[in-house]
Design a protein around this motif. Structure first.
Motif, PDB file in Angstrom:
ATOM      1  N   ALA A  95       0.842  -1.282   0.139  1.00 50.61           N
ATOM      2  CA  ALA A  95      -0.048   0.124  -0.105  1.00 50.61           C
ATOM      3  C   ALA A  95       0.832   1.155   0.084  1.00 50.61           C
ATOM      4  O   ALA A  95       0.488   2.236  -0.795  1.00 50.61           O
ATOM      5  N   GLN A  96       1.984   1.286   0.650  1.00 55.09           N
ATOM      6  CA  GLN A  96       2.863   2.558   0.864  1.00 55.09           C
ATOM      7  C   GLN A  96       3.568   2.706  -0.594  1.00 55.09           C
ATOM      8  O   GLN A  96       3.843   3.516  -0.967  1.00 55.09           O
ATOM      9  N   TYR A 143       2.246   1.578  -3.460  1.00 57.86           N
ATOM     10  CA  TYR A 143       1.622   1.996  -4.308  1.00 57.86           C
ATOM     11  C   TYR A 143       0.999   3.627  -4.197  1.00 57.86           C
ATOM     12  O   TYR A 143       1.138   4.288  -5.183  1.00 57.86           O
ATOM     13  N   SER A 144       1.022   4.061  -3.213  1.00 57.95           N
ATOM     14  CA  SER A 144       0.929   5.618  -2.760  1.00 57.95           C
ATOM     15  C   SER A 144       1.972   6.386  -3.049  1.00 57.95           C
ATOM     16  O   SER A 144       1.987   7.361  -3.897  1.00 57.95           O
ATOM     17  N   VAL A 196       2.030   6.533  -7.258  1.00 62.30           N
ATOM     18  CA  VAL A 196       1.003   7.335  -7.370  1.00 62.30           C
ATOM     19  C   VAL A 196       1.353   8.749  -7.348  1.00 62.30           C
ATOM     20  O   VAL A 196       1.175   9.698  -8.153  1.00 62.30           O
ATOM     21  N   PHE A 197       1.917   9.288  -6.199  1.00 65.10           N
ATOM     22  CA  PHE A 197       2.405  10.428  -5.803  1.00 65.10           C
ATOM     23  C   PHE A 197       3.469  10.913  -6.917  1.00 65.10           C
ATOM     24  O   PHE A 197       3.441  12.091  -7.397  1.00 65.10           O
TER      25      PHE A 197
END
Length: 57
Positions: A5-6, A8-9, A12-13
């Motif tokens: 999840a980190q 992926y974030s 995206v950022f």
């Protein structure tokens, strides 16, 4: 360790930041002043610098 999840974030950022930088670059490039018009070289000398094959008659 970084979780999925980190990661992926972060992806995206960074992708969003890269796209914003590209848009900002194009905005600045389009609105930039053209310094070629303020050249101290005369038009005759500038015309002589153009290769003969591209000169229009």
């Amino acid at each position: 360790m970084i979780s999925d999840a980190q990661l992926y974030s972060l992806a995206v950022f960074l992708g969003s930041a890269a796209m914003l930088m590209i848009v900002l670059y194009h905005f600045l490039e389009i609105n930039a002043k053209d310094w070629k018009e303020e050249s101290p070289i005369s038009k005759e000398r500038r015309a002589d610098a153009v290769p003969a094959a591209t000169k229009t008659r």
